[in-house]
Design an enzyme around this catalytic site. Structure first.
Site, PDB file in Angstrom:
ATOM      1  N   ALA A   1     -11.261   4.451   6.371  1.00 53.82           N
ATOM      2  CA  ALA A   1     -10.786   5.064   7.624  1.00 53.82           C
ATOM      3  C   ALA A   1      -9.669   4.295   8.304  1.00 53.82           C
ATOM      4  CB  ALA A   1     -11.959   5.233   8.579  1.00 53.82           C
TER       5      ALA A   1
ATOM      6  N   ARG B   1       0.555   4.674 -13.978  1.00 49.89           N
ATOM      7  CA  ARG B   1      -0.599   5.408 -13.450  1.00 49.89           C
ATOM      8  C   ARG B   1      -1.897   4.710 -13.842  1.00 49.89           C
ATOM      9  NH1 ARG B   1      -0.515  10.554 -12.393  1.00 49.89           N
ATOM     10  NH2 ARG B   1      -1.979  11.125 -14.020  1.00 49.89           N
TER      11      ARG B   1
ATOM     12  N   HIS C   1      -3.008  17.026 -10.129  1.00 56.31           N
ATOM     13  CA  HIS C   1      -2.294  16.669  -8.901  1.00 56.31           C
ATOM     14  C   HIS C   1      -1.339  15.550  -9.312  1.00 56.31           C
ATOM     15  CE1 HIS C   1      -1.354  15.805  -4.784  1.00 56.31           C
ATOM     16  NE2 HIS C   1      -1.875  14.595  -4.828  1.00 56.31           N
TER      17      HIS C   1
HETATM   18  P1  NAP Z   1      -3.508   3.272   2.791  1.00 62.18           P
HETATM   19  O1  NAP Z   1      -2.946   3.547   4.150  1.00 62.18           O
HETATM   20  O2  NAP Z   1      -2.999   2.090   2.036  1.00 62.18           O
HETATM   21  O3  NAP Z   1      -5.086   3.165   2.955  1.00 62.18           O
HETATM   22  C1  NAP Z   1      -5.927   2.957   1.893  1.00 62.18           C
HETATM   23  C2  NAP Z   1      -7.244   2.374   2.394  1.00 62.18           C
HETATM   24  O4  NAP Z   1      -8.004   2.060   1.243  1.00 62.18           O
HETATM   25  C3  NAP Z   1      -7.091   1.077   3.161  1.00 62.18           C
HETATM   26  O5  NAP Z   1      -6.805   1.272   4.518  1.00 62.18           O
HETATM   27  C4  NAP Z   1      -8.462   0.454   2.945  1.00 62.18           C
HETATM   28  O6  NAP Z   1      -9.378   1.036   3.848  1.00 62.18           O
HETATM   29  C5  NAP Z   1      -8.838   0.944   1.543  1.00 62.18           C
HETATM   30  N1  NAP Z   1      -8.580  -0.099   0.547  1.00 62.18           N
HETATM   31  C6  NAP Z   1      -7.413  -0.678   0.212  1.00 62.18           C
HETATM   32  N2  NAP Z   1      -7.600  -1.618  -0.738  1.00 62.18           N
HETATM   33  C7  NAP Z   1      -8.927  -1.646  -0.993  1.00 62.18           C
HETATM   34  C8  NAP Z   1      -9.742  -2.396  -1.846  1.00 62.18           C
HETATM   35  N3  NAP Z   1      -9.232  -3.338  -2.671  1.00 62.18           N
HETATM   36  N4  NAP Z   1     -11.083  -2.163  -1.837  1.00 62.18           N
HETATM   37  C9  NAP Z   1     -11.606  -1.212  -1.021  1.00 62.18           C
HETATM   38  N5  NAP Z   1     -10.865  -0.466  -0.176  1.00 62.18           N
HETATM   39  C10 NAP Z   1      -9.552  -0.678  -0.174  1.00 62.18           C
HETATM   40  O7  NAP Z   1      -3.325   4.520   1.833  1.00 62.18           O
HETATM   41  P2  NAP Z   1      -3.272   6.068   2.244  1.00 62.18           P
HETATM   42  O8  NAP Z   1      -1.867   6.476   2.389  1.00 62.18           O
HETATM   43  O9  NAP Z   1      -4.240   6.305   3.343  1.00 62.18           O
HETATM   44  O10 NAP Z   1      -3.829   6.743   0.905  1.00 62.18           O
HETATM   45  C11 NAP Z   1      -5.182   6.596   0.526  1.00 62.18           C
HETATM   46  C12 NAP Z   1      -5.414   7.137  -0.871  1.00 62.18           C
HETATM   47  O11 NAP Z   1      -5.247   8.558  -0.855  1.00 62.18           O
HETATM   48  C13 NAP Z   1      -4.404   6.633  -1.913  1.00 62.18           C
HETATM   49  O12 NAP Z   1      -5.065   6.468  -3.147  1.00 62.18           O
HETATM   50  C14 NAP Z   1      -3.383   7.767  -1.997  1.00 62.18           C
HETATM   51  O13 NAP Z   1      -2.679   7.758  -3.198  1.00 62.18           O
HETATM   52  C15 NAP Z   1      -4.318   8.947  -1.867  1.00 62.18           C
HETATM   53  N6  NAP Z   1      -3.731  10.205  -1.449  1.00 62.18           N
HETATM   54  C16 NAP Z   1      -4.207  11.321  -2.062  1.00 62.18           C
HETATM   55  C17 NAP Z   1      -3.730  12.573  -1.708  1.00 62.18           C
HETATM   56  C18 NAP Z   1      -4.305  13.787  -2.374  1.00 62.18           C
HETATM   57  O14 NAP Z   1      -3.820  14.903  -2.150  1.00 62.18           O
HETATM   58  N7  NAP Z   1      -5.323  13.631  -3.190  1.00 62.18           N
HETATM   59  C19 NAP Z   1      -2.754  12.695  -0.711  1.00 62.18           C
HETATM   60  C20 NAP Z   1      -2.294  11.531  -0.093  1.00 62.18           C
HETATM   61  C21 NAP Z   1      -2.803  10.279  -0.462  1.00 62.18           C
HETATM   62  P3  NAP Z   1     -10.446   0.160   4.700  1.00 62.18           P
HETATM   63  O15 NAP Z   1      -9.780  -1.139   4.979  1.00 62.18           O
HETATM   64  O16 NAP Z   1     -10.641   1.023   5.893  1.00 62.18           O
HETATM   65  O17 NAP Z   1     -11.650   0.006   3.869  1.00 62.18           O
END
Ligand code: NAP
Length: 315
Positions: free
Chosen positions: A8, A90, A177
């Site tokens: 979150a 990837r 995707h």
């Molecule tokens: P982000 O801002 O970097 O946030 C990712 C979150 O993941 C971090 O805030 C952290 O949350 C957690 N995290 C990071 N490293 C971690 C680790 N080593 N162990 C456990 N938790 C970890 O990224 P975002 O832009 O929100 O994107 C999140 C994910 O969604 C990515 O994989 C992105 O590629 C994907 N995504 C998917 C779609 C889709 O349509 N499927 C669309 C957009 C993004 P906490 O610190 O709160 O635990």
């Protein structure tokens, strides 16, 4: 209704959480983070309360690092994952994210086995399969977000090209995707009329639109660093469809068992009836020869990446 968002503190997690809180249908929203991000999500919750008070929306928001707090959730949205860095393949991304997703999926199975798990972390089709295997939950209860967002992007491009209200467009992107997504233009309609029956259909540069949909996420990331509103509202569409048992046909990543073109043993974006039980039915659609070929290629690519992830980890 109780919804939990894991990861979150991230861009997608925090935007999705706020979007869900605004939906008026939640009793409790749980923001879940690693210990190191706990303070950040407490700040997110405080900021959300201010905004919700302005809208007269009452939701209890809990910020926690304790996975036991997932207990009683109807839906859990999993957004944790490392972001792809320059030079990373990837596969380089899939392995660390698979370990993160598997850890949380096991916790979901332990504390909220009757919930529906919506996976967002990328590469999402592979991560949906990882979550399904690691959790041991029923395949209808583990859903991936991916092609629903791609479909929304296609809808926008079509509405703008034909200069028609976006609500009139029905479009669908299936498959992966990612690079191997399949735009189902053969069944895309505006106001219930197939695209090919529009007089200006021939001005529609299909190749260009396909490329624009494929690169839409990356374009946003290059310009503003991350995608937020698009994924957040796409997540909200899926969650509200489940919570309200709407039985809408959404394109979600689902485990296939031969329902479409005989594809089995892989999670891919497909049209599915979504309701209170999660994926209630995968719709066995017919496609053009070109679309079938592209769909089968997507299945091969995602299956091989998934197999490699399972070989490289103990999931
Ligand atoms: P982000 O801002 O970097 O946030 C990712 C979150 O993941 C971090 O805030 C952290 O949350 C957690 N995290 C990071 N490293 C971690 C680790 N080593 N162990 C456990 N938790 C970890 O990224 P975002 O832009 O929100 O994107 C999140 C994910 O969604 C990515 O994989 C992105 O590629 C994907 N995504 C998917 C779609 C889709 O349509 N499927 C669309 C957009 C993004 P906490 O610190 O709160 O635990």
């Amino acid at each position: 209704m109780k919804v939990s968002v894991i990861g979150a503190s991230g861009k997608v997690g925090s935007s999705a959480a706020f979007c869900l809180a605004e939906e008026y249908s939640l009793r409790e929203l749980v923001l879940v983070s690693r210990e190191e991000s706990l303070d950040k999500i407490k700040g997110e919750a405080m900021d959300m309360y201010d905004a919700l008070a302005a809208k007269d929306v009452h939701v209890d928001i809990k910020s926690t690092s304790n996975l036991e707090d997932l207990t009683g959730s109807n839906i859990i949205v999993l957004t944790s994952g490392i972001a792809r860095k320059e030079g990373m393949s990837r596969m380089d991304l899939a392995i660390p994210n698979a370990k993160i997703v598997a850890k949380y999926a096991k916790a979901v199975a332990k504390y909220a086995p009757d919930s529906i798990l919506l996976v967002v972390s990328n590469p999402v089709d592979v991560m949906t399969h990882v979550a399904l295997k690691a959790s041991g939950m029923d395949k209808n209860r583990v859903i991936g977000l991916g092609n629903h967002l791609d479909s929304l992007r296609l809808k926008t491009f079509i509405a703008r090209h034909f200069n028609i209200n976006v609500s009139e467009v029905r479009s669908r992107v299936i498959g992966e995707h990612g690079a191997n997504m399949v735009l189902l233009l053969s069944s895309t309609s505006i106001g219930g009329i197939l695209l090919k029956y529009f007089s200006n259909y021939h001005d529609f540069d299909m190749g260009n639109i396909i490329e624009k949909v494929k690169s839409a996420g990356e374009e946003v990331i290059i310009r503003k660093g991350a995608t937020e509103f698009g994924p957040a509202y796409a997540i909200s569409n899926i969650v509200t469809t489940i919570l309200n048992d709407q039985k809408r046909i959404l394109t979600v990543s689902a485990y296939l068992d031969g329902e479409i073109e005989g594809v089995k043993g892989v999670c891919l974006g497909v049209p599915a009836k979504v309701g209170t039980e999660g994926i209630e039915e995968i719709i066995p659609i017919k496609m053009s020869d070109y679309e079938i070929k592209a769909f089968l290629k997507a299945a091969d690519v995602v299956k091989s990446l998934t197999d490699n992830v399972f070989k490289a980890t103990d999931i």
